[in-house]
Design a protein around this motif. Structure first.
Motif, PDB file in Angstrom:
ATOM      1  N   VAL A   1       0.844  -1.192   0.000  1.00 43.98           N
ATOM      2  CA  VAL A   1       0.000   0.000   0.000  1.00 43.98           C
ATOM      3  C   VAL A   1       0.875   1.236   0.000  1.00 43.98           C
ATOM      4  CG1 VAL A   1      -1.951  -1.086   1.175  1.00 43.98           C
ATOM      5  CG2 VAL A   1      -0.172   0.060   2.514  1.00 43.98           C
ATOM      6  N   ARG A   2       0.283   2.359  -0.323  1.00 39.40           N
ATOM      7  CA  ARG A   2       0.987   3.633  -0.265  1.00 39.40           C
ATOM      8  C   ARG A   2       0.858   4.217   1.140  1.00 39.40           C
ATOM      9  NH1 ARG A   2      -0.010   6.743  -6.027  1.00 39.40           N
ATOM     10  NH2 ARG A   2       0.812   5.056  -7.347  1.00 39.40           N
ATOM     11  N   PRO A   3       1.760   5.086   1.503  1.00 41.20           N
ATOM     12  CA  PRO A   3       1.649   5.745   2.809  1.00 41.20           C
ATOM     13  C   PRO A   3       0.275   6.373   2.998  1.00 41.20           C
ATOM     14  CG  PRO A   3       3.759   6.237   1.822  1.00 41.20           C
ATOM     15  CD  PRO A   3       2.971   5.500   0.768  1.00 41.20           C
TER      16      PRO A   3
ATOM     17  N   LEU B   1      -0.955   3.906   7.355  1.00 39.89           N
ATOM     18  CA  LEU B   1       0.306   3.168   7.320  1.00 39.89           C
ATOM     19  C   LEU B   1       1.456   4.056   6.873  1.00 39.89           C
ATOM     20  CD1 LEU B   1      -1.118  -0.160   5.962  1.00 39.89           C
ATOM     21  CD2 LEU B   1       0.332   0.040   7.990  1.00 39.89           C
ATOM     22  N   LYS B   2       2.622   3.778   7.441  1.00 36.35           N
ATOM     23  CA  LYS B   2       3.831   4.538   7.160  1.00 36.35           C
ATOM     24  C   LYS B   2       4.908   3.601   6.616  1.00 36.35           C
ATOM     25  CE  LYS B   2       2.765   7.609  11.032  1.00 36.35           C
ATOM     26  NZ  LYS B   2       3.256   8.215  12.293  1.00 36.35           N
ATOM     27  N   PRO B   3       5.872   4.132   5.896  1.00 35.45           N
ATOM     28  CA  PRO B   3       6.947   3.265   5.377  1.00 35.45           C
ATOM     29  C   PRO B   3       7.639   2.464   6.473  1.00 35.45           C
ATOM     30  CG  PRO B   3       7.015   5.385   4.283  1.00 35.45           C
ATOM     31  CD  PRO B   3       5.983   5.504   5.371  1.00 35.45           C
ATOM     32  N   GLU B   4       7.734   3.029   7.657  1.00 35.44           N
ATOM     33  CA  GLU B   4       8.398   2.304   8.751  1.00 35.44           C
ATOM     34  C   GLU B   4       7.569   1.143   9.292  1.00 35.44           C
ATOM     35  OE1 GLU B   4       7.898   5.608   8.504  1.00 35.44           O
ATOM     36  OE2 GLU B   4       7.355   6.489  10.459  1.00 35.44           O
ATOM     37  N   ASP B   5       6.338   1.001   8.821  1.00 32.86           N
ATOM     38  CA  ASP B   5       5.513  -0.163   9.176  1.00 32.86           C
ATOM     39  C   ASP B   5       5.837  -1.364   8.290  1.00 32.86           C
ATOM     40  OD1 ASP B   5       2.800   2.104   9.635  1.00 32.86           O
ATOM     41  OD2 ASP B   5       3.996   1.161  11.217  1.00 32.86           O
ATOM     42  N   THR B   6       6.648  -1.164   7.286  1.00 33.57           N
ATOM     43  CA  THR B   6       7.007  -2.261   6.384  1.00 33.57           C
ATOM     44  C   THR B   6       7.737  -3.358   7.150  1.00 33.57           C
ATOM     45  OG1 THR B   6       7.156  -0.826   4.451  1.00 33.57           O
ATOM     46  CG2 THR B   6       8.387  -2.896   4.372  1.00 33.57           C
ATOM     47  N   ALA B   7       7.210  -4.574   7.047  1.00 38.20           N
ATOM     48  CA  ALA B   7       7.776  -5.707   7.785  1.00 38.20           C
ATOM     49  C   ALA B   7       6.984  -6.958   7.441  1.00 38.20           C
ATOM     50  CB  ALA B   7       7.709  -5.462   9.298  1.00 38.20           C
ATOM     51  N   VAL B   8       7.489  -8.080   7.899  1.00 33.89           N
ATOM     52  CA  VAL B   8       6.702  -9.303   7.914  1.00 33.89           C
ATOM     53  C   VAL B   8       5.966  -9.334   9.250  1.00 33.89           C
ATOM     54  CG1 VAL B   8       6.726 -11.815   7.853  1.00 33.89           C
ATOM     55  CG2 VAL B   8       8.326 -10.516   6.426  1.00 33.89           C
ATOM     56  N   TYR B   9       4.675  -9.498   9.174  1.00 37.03           N
ATOM     57  CA  TYR B   9       3.835  -9.515  10.371  1.00 37.03           C
ATOM     58  C   TYR B   9       3.490 -10.948  10.736  1.00 37.03           C
ATOM     59  CZ  TYR B   9       3.336  -4.472  10.347  1.00 37.03           C
ATOM     60  OH  TYR B   9       3.585  -3.125  10.413  1.00 37.03           O
ATOM     61  N   TYR B  10       3.665 -11.264  12.011  1.00 38.67           N
ATOM     62  CA  TYR B  10       3.427 -12.606  12.507  1.00 38.67           C
ATOM     63  C   TYR B  10       2.327 -12.605  13.562  1.00 38.67           C
ATOM     64  CZ  TYR B  10       7.977 -13.732  10.449  1.00 38.67           C
ATOM     65  OH  TYR B  10       9.035 -13.907   9.582  1.00 38.67           O
TER      66      TYR B  10
ATOM     67  N   VAL C   1       3.918  -7.005   4.730  1.00 41.66           N
ATOM     68  CA  VAL C   1       3.269  -5.701   4.582  1.00 41.66           C
ATOM     69  C   VAL C   1       4.330  -4.727   4.087  1.00 41.66           C
ATOM     70  CG1 VAL C   1       2.198  -3.768   5.790  1.00 41.66           C
ATOM     71  CG2 VAL C   1       1.528  -6.113   6.348  1.00 41.66           C
ATOM     72  N   THR C   2       4.055  -4.109   2.949  1.00 45.61           N
ATOM     73  CA  THR C   2       4.988  -3.152   2.363  1.00 45.61           C
ATOM     74  C   THR C   2       4.275  -1.825   2.161  1.00 45.61           C
ATOM     75  OG1 THR C   2       6.168  -4.921   1.214  1.00 45.61           O
ATOM     76  CG2 THR C   2       6.524  -2.677   0.432  1.00 45.61           C
TER      77      THR C   2
END
Length: 126
Positions: free
Chosen positions: A12-14, A86-95, A122-123
């Motif tokens: 998603v975009r910011p 959502l923010k770019p710093e939220d980019t991660a693999v979510y478990y 999540v990107t």
């Protein structure tokens, strides 16, 4: 044993939103505490949010408060994570993670969770 299956990740975009889902199957009672963690490249896995089976109490890391909402549907053995703004710093693999009911102090510590999902990416990028 408990099996956890996540879904709902994506790109998603910011400022955008995503909703993650996690469904638990297996022995009842082993998912009294359910949580979301995330891990970005080169970083340690970090706590995002948690919710107990009963009581409705929720717990969040400071960086997502006001943007993310954790919820549960105990009839479906499911936990959800609604992620807004959502923010770019939220980019991660979510478990998704689950465990028997733990001490409150243990909820934010990944080492205390016995059961884990496979993770969903999540990107957030423009």
């Amino acid at each position: 044993q408990v099996q956890l299956v996540e879904s709902g990740g994506g790109s998603v975009r910011p400022g955008g939103s995503l909703r993650l889902s996690c469904v638990a199957s297996g022995r009842a009672g082993n998912n009294d505490d359910m949580a979301w963690f995330r891990q970005a490249p080169g970083k340690e896995r970090e706590f995002v949010a948690a919710m107990r089976r009963s009581g409705g109490h929720t717990y969040y890391t400071d960086s997502v408060k006001g943007r993310f909402t954790i919820s549960r549907d105990n009839a479906k053995n499911a936990v959800y994570l609604q992620m807004n703004d959502l923010k770019p710093e939220d980019t991660a693999v979510y478990y998704c993670a689950a465990n028997n009911r733990m001490a409150l102090s243990a909820l934010r510590n990944s080492a205390h969770y016995a059961y884990w999902g496979q993770g969903t990416q999540v990107t957030v990028s423009s």
